[in-house]
Enzyme design. Structure first.
Site, PDB file in Angstrom:
ATOM      1  N   THR A   7      30.949  61.436  50.074  1.00 40.10           N
ATOM      2  CA  THR A   7      30.465  60.110  49.675  1.00 40.10           C
ATOM      3  C   THR A   7      28.946  60.069  49.755  1.00 40.10           C
ATOM      4  O   THR A   7      28.343  60.800  50.542  1.00 40.10           O
ATOM      5  CB  THR A   7      31.068  58.991  50.584  1.00 40.10           C
ATOM      6  OG1 THR A   7      30.569  57.721  50.159  1.00 40.10           O
ATOM      7  CG2 THR A   7      30.753  59.181  52.049  1.00 40.10           C
ATOM      8  N   ASN A   9      27.699  57.056  50.303  1.00 37.16           N
ATOM      9  CA  ASN A   9      27.556  55.762  50.958  1.00 37.16           C
ATOM     10  C   ASN A   9      27.738  55.916  52.470  1.00 37.16           C
ATOM     11  O   ASN A   9      28.845  56.076  52.966  1.00 37.16           O
ATOM     12  CB  ASN A   9      28.610  54.802  50.360  1.00 37.16           C
ATOM     13  CG  ASN A   9      28.498  53.390  50.911  1.00 37.16           C
ATOM     14  OD1 ASN A   9      28.043  53.168  52.025  1.00 37.16           O
ATOM     15  ND2 ASN A   9      28.929  52.427  50.118  1.00 37.16           N
ATOM     16  N   LYS A  12      30.176  53.506  54.312  1.00 35.58           N
ATOM     17  CA  LYS A  12      31.582  53.877  54.193  1.00 35.58           C
ATOM     18  C   LYS A  12      31.906  54.972  55.193  1.00 35.58           C
ATOM     19  O   LYS A  12      32.950  54.957  55.838  1.00 35.58           O
ATOM     20  CB  LYS A  12      31.871  54.428  52.785  1.00 35.58           C
ATOM     21  CG  LYS A  12      32.132  53.390  51.746  1.00 35.58           C
ATOM     22  CD  LYS A  12      32.628  54.104  50.497  1.00 35.58           C
ATOM     23  CE  LYS A  12      32.866  53.160  49.361  1.00 35.58           C
ATOM     24  NZ  LYS A  12      33.367  53.862  48.170  1.00 35.58           N
ATOM     25  N   GLU A  34      30.917  58.598  38.418  1.00 37.50           N
ATOM     26  CA  GLU A  34      32.352  58.259  38.276  1.00 37.50           C
ATOM     27  C   GLU A  34      32.757  58.170  36.818  1.00 37.50           C
ATOM     28  O   GLU A  34      31.962  57.769  35.973  1.00 37.50           O
ATOM     29  CB  GLU A  34      32.603  56.860  38.876  1.00 37.50           C
ATOM     30  CG  GLU A  34      32.669  56.830  40.360  1.00 37.50           C
ATOM     31  CD  GLU A  34      32.914  55.400  40.884  1.00 37.50           C
ATOM     32  OE1 GLU A  34      33.097  54.453  40.100  1.00 37.50           O
ATOM     33  OE2 GLU A  34      32.905  55.260  42.111  1.00 37.50           O
ATOM     34  N   ASP A  63      37.565  55.272  46.768  1.00 44.49           N
ATOM     35  CA  ASP A  63      37.010  54.345  45.785  1.00 44.49           C
ATOM     36  C   ASP A  63      37.519  52.942  46.091  1.00 44.49           C
ATOM     37  O   ASP A  63      38.697  52.756  46.379  1.00 44.49           O
ATOM     38  CB  ASP A  63      37.387  54.752  44.358  1.00 44.49           C
ATOM     39  CG  ASP A  63      36.491  54.047  43.354  1.00 44.49           C
ATOM     40  OD1 ASP A  63      35.260  54.195  43.458  1.00 44.49           O
ATOM     41  OD2 ASP A  63      37.005  53.306  42.490  1.00 44.49           O
ATOM     42  N   LYS A 160      37.022  42.580  60.020  1.00 46.77           N
ATOM     43  CA  LYS A 160      37.025  43.618  58.983  1.00 46.77           C
ATOM     44  C   LYS A 160      37.689  44.888  59.504  1.00 46.77           C
ATOM     45  O   LYS A 160      38.500  45.494  58.823  1.00 46.77           O
ATOM     46  CB  LYS A 160      35.601  43.916  58.503  1.00 46.77           C
ATOM     47  CG  LYS A 160      35.586  44.925  57.369  1.00 46.77           C
ATOM     48  CD  LYS A 160      34.229  45.203  56.767  1.00 46.77           C
ATOM     49  CE  LYS A 160      34.400  46.027  55.500  1.00 46.77           C
ATOM     50  NZ  LYS A 160      33.165  46.543  54.949  1.00 46.77           N
ATOM     51  N   HIS A 165      40.820  46.419  53.621  1.00 46.08           N
ATOM     52  CA  HIS A 165      41.348  47.387  52.647  1.00 46.08           C
ATOM     53  C   HIS A 165      41.107  48.831  53.123  1.00 46.08           C
ATOM     54  O   HIS A 165      41.990  49.663  53.075  1.00 46.08           O
ATOM     55  CB  HIS A 165      40.648  47.141  51.310  1.00 46.08           C
ATOM     56  CG  HIS A 165      39.160  46.912  51.461  1.00 46.08           C
ATOM     57  ND1 HIS A 165      38.655  45.827  52.131  1.00 46.08           N
ATOM     58  CD2 HIS A 165      38.094  47.656  51.115  1.00 46.08           C
ATOM     59  CE1 HIS A 165      37.338  45.903  52.169  1.00 46.08           C
ATOM     60  NE2 HIS A 165      36.963  47.007  51.554  1.00 46.08           N
TER      61      HIS A 165
HETATM   62  P1  IMP Z   1      32.468  52.206  45.459  1.00 39.65           P
HETATM   63  O1  IMP Z   1      33.782  52.468  46.085  1.00 39.65           O
HETATM   64  O2  IMP Z   1      31.375  52.960  46.165  1.00 39.65           O
HETATM   65  O3  IMP Z   1      32.483  52.389  43.969  1.00 39.65           O
HETATM   66  O4  IMP Z   1      32.145  50.685  45.786  1.00 39.65           O
HETATM   67  C1  IMP Z   1      32.002  49.698  44.812  1.00 39.65           C
HETATM   68  C2  IMP Z   1      31.165  48.548  45.310  1.00 39.65           C
HETATM   69  O5  IMP Z   1      31.934  47.796  46.216  1.00 39.65           O
HETATM   70  C3  IMP Z   1      29.856  48.926  46.000  1.00 39.65           C
HETATM   71  O6  IMP Z   1      28.848  48.044  45.572  1.00 39.65           O
HETATM   72  C4  IMP Z   1      30.135  48.699  47.453  1.00 39.65           C
HETATM   73  O7  IMP Z   1      29.001  48.239  48.136  1.00 39.65           O
HETATM   74  C5  IMP Z   1      31.207  47.626  47.412  1.00 39.65           C
HETATM   75  N1  IMP Z   1      32.100  47.838  48.529  1.00 39.65           N
HETATM   76  C6  IMP Z   1      32.838  48.947  48.784  1.00 39.65           C
HETATM   77  N2  IMP Z   1      33.510  48.792  49.942  1.00 39.65           N
HETATM   78  C7  IMP Z   1      33.178  47.564  50.415  1.00 39.65           C
HETATM   79  C8  IMP Z   1      33.530  46.854  51.578  1.00 39.65           C
HETATM   80  O8  IMP Z   1      34.289  47.326  52.448  1.00 39.65           O
HETATM   81  N3  IMP Z   1      33.000  45.632  51.716  1.00 39.65           N
HETATM   82  C9  IMP Z   1      32.164  45.074  50.801  1.00 39.65           C
HETATM   83  N4  IMP Z   1      31.783  45.703  49.704  1.00 39.65           N
HETATM   84  C10 IMP Z   1      32.286  46.945  49.506  1.00 39.65           C
END
Ligand code: IMP
Length: 183
Positions: A7, A9, A12, A34, A63, A160, A165
């Site tokens: 990742t 991020n 995460k 992606e 994701d 949280k 999720h």
């Molecule tokens: P991705 O999974 O990195 O594509 O995330 C998509 C978007 O959703 C990104 O802008 C993340 O910041 C947001 N996001 C992913 N997970 C969370 C979460 O647990 N809380 C709030 N925003 C999230």
């Protein structure tokens, strides 16, 4: 045995590491474009194949998308792009005057340790707040209030960590890893 979380991020990774507490999870810094799809599972499956071809060791990707009912599931699989463009504040603006504020966060983990890809899914239902609430967490946390509660994820990280999720999905994954012979 170690499993790699691919990742870009860091937030995460920090959350995932705390949920998979009894697993040796290592960070693999992963920058990947992606694919476009309406399915987070399809996106995760493609991404884990790309990650596996780099890491060549047991690896998973995750994701997540935020699906808002009154916006027909928008931003959904485009949540990352939308966040970059308008942020959580922009989402609140888009929803101004809307009575139906129901939304769901969906997460898919895709794991590959050999030829096969396994996926694990989970979701958290809730609603979009009318303003930014709280500073903790990341992404859309300040505007997401989980069902049955009054505080946003950003106001209560404890909440949280108990029902998100990502927590639910990682629990399924964790149980699989602990049962499987690989770990
Ligand atoms: P991705 O999974 O990195 O594509 O995330 C998509 C978007 O959703 C990104 O802008 C993340 O910041 C947001 N996001 C992913 N997970 C969370 C979460 O647990 N809380 C709030 N925003 C999230």
């Amino acid at each position: 045995m170690a499993v790699y979380f691919a990742t870009g991020n860091k937030n995460k990774f920090i959350e995932m590491k705390s949920y998979l507490k009894d697993i040796d999870v290592r960070h693999y810094e992963f920058r990947h474009k992606e694919i476009r799809s309406d399915s987070i599972e399809e996106i995760a499956r493609e991404a884990v194949d790309a990650a596996y071809s780099e890491v060549k060791k047991p690896v998973f990707v995750e994701d997540t998308g935020l699906f808002i009912e009154s916006l027909n599931g928008f931003p959904g699989t485009y949540s990352g792009w939308v966040y970059e463009k308008i942020g959580a504040e922009g989402l609140v603006r888009l929803m101004r005057g809307e009575k139906n504020r129901s939304a769901v966060f969906k997460t898919c983990i895709a794991y590959r340790s050999g030829k096969k890809v396994l996926t694990f899914s989970g979701e958290c239902r809730g609603s979009i707040s009318e303003k930014i609430l709280g500073k903790a967490g990341f992404g859309y946390d300040p505007v997401f209030i989980p069902e049955g509660h009054v505080q946003s994820f950003a106001q209560s990280i404890n909440l949280k960590n108990k029902l998100s999720h990502r927590y639910k999905t990682s629990e399924k994954f964790r149980r699989y890893l602990l049962k499987s012979e690989a770990i």
